[in-house]
Write an enzyme that holds these catalytic residues in place. Sequence first.
Site, mmCIF file in Angstrom:
data_model
loop_
_atom_site.group_PDB
_atom_site.id
_atom_site.type_symbol
_atom_site.label_atom_id
_atom_site.label_comp_id
_atom_site.label_asym_id
_atom_site.label_seq_id
_atom_site.Cartn_x
_atom_site.Cartn_y
_atom_site.Cartn_z
ATOM 1 N N GLU A 79 0.826 -1.200 0.000
ATOM 2 C CA GLU A 79 0.000 0.000 0.000
ATOM 3 C C GLU A 79 0.866 1.258 0.000
ATOM 4 O OE1 GLU A 79 -3.144 -0.115 -0.368
ATOM 5 O OE2 GLU A 79 -3.616 -2.201 0.150
ATOM 6 N N ARG A 89 -17.266 -1.180 7.483
ATOM 7 C CA ARG A 89 -18.421 -1.842 6.868
ATOM 8 C C ARG A 89 -19.008 -2.882 7.806
ATOM 9 N NH1 ARG A 89 -18.818 -6.543 4.277
ATOM 10 N NH2 ARG A 89 -16.547 -6.801 4.278
ATOM 11 N N CYS A 142 -7.190 -2.466 8.977
ATOM 12 C CA CYS A 142 -5.908 -2.466 8.261
ATOM 13 C C CYS A 142 -5.420 -1.042 8.032
ATOM 14 C CB CYS A 142 -6.049 -3.189 6.920
ATOM 15 S SG CYS A 142 -6.160 -4.980 7.041
ATOM 16 N N HIS A 164 -1.087 -5.665 1.915
ATOM 17 C CA HIS A 164 -2.229 -6.577 1.938
ATOM 18 C C HIS A 164 -1.866 -7.891 1.248
ATOM 19 C CE1 HIS A 164 -5.432 -3.489 2.994
ATOM 20 N NE2 HIS A 164 -5.734 -4.548 3.720
#
Length: 206
Positions: A79, A89, A142, A164
């Site tokens: 990332e 979520r 994360c 990831h």
Amino acid sequence: MRVLLTGFEPFAGAATNPSWDVARAVAAAWSRPEEVHAVQLPCVFASAPEALADALATHDPDVVVALGLAPGRVGVTPERVAVNLADARIADNAGAQPRDAEVVPGGPAAYFTTLPVKAAVAAVHEAGLAASVSLTAGSYVCNATFYALQHATAGTGTRSGFVHVPDVGDGPGQMSARDLERAVTAVVRACLDHATDLAVVGGEVS
């Protein structure tokens, strides 16, 4: 040189988390002179940064590679950017589900990784495995951990960032556990061998 490699505990009802499984496997199999320490983090917005801070204080690493699971992604994805946003979520393992919240109140909007992400991707490709640079770590635990890590290491000599990893399996396009271990090992080696992306990788400037 000391490396801190972190992964998360299982979440969302899963029995395992490949990010922790591979962190532990890479540290156990490491054969170069550097020290590699694996630490498991809780998948909890409130306590993951605290556990990370404890690990930083305990191991005083030169390089930190935090790992997290991204189901549905095909390969390993270093990332580039952590954003100061927690917008979940689903609930974390403590039942918290922040919405439109800051990870660090009053902190900068974003931090860039200080790992050589393009060199890391090139190293994984050289191992014959899938990888690509990602521009979003999402807004779940994360990203919150990535942001907290960059906030903690800002202005220090510690190079740090987040990667990831995909779910493991034997289906088409999936990585086996062994291949994921090879891929993450390649990432860690690249982070040790290349201080920045301004280096020659595979005959080209990455």
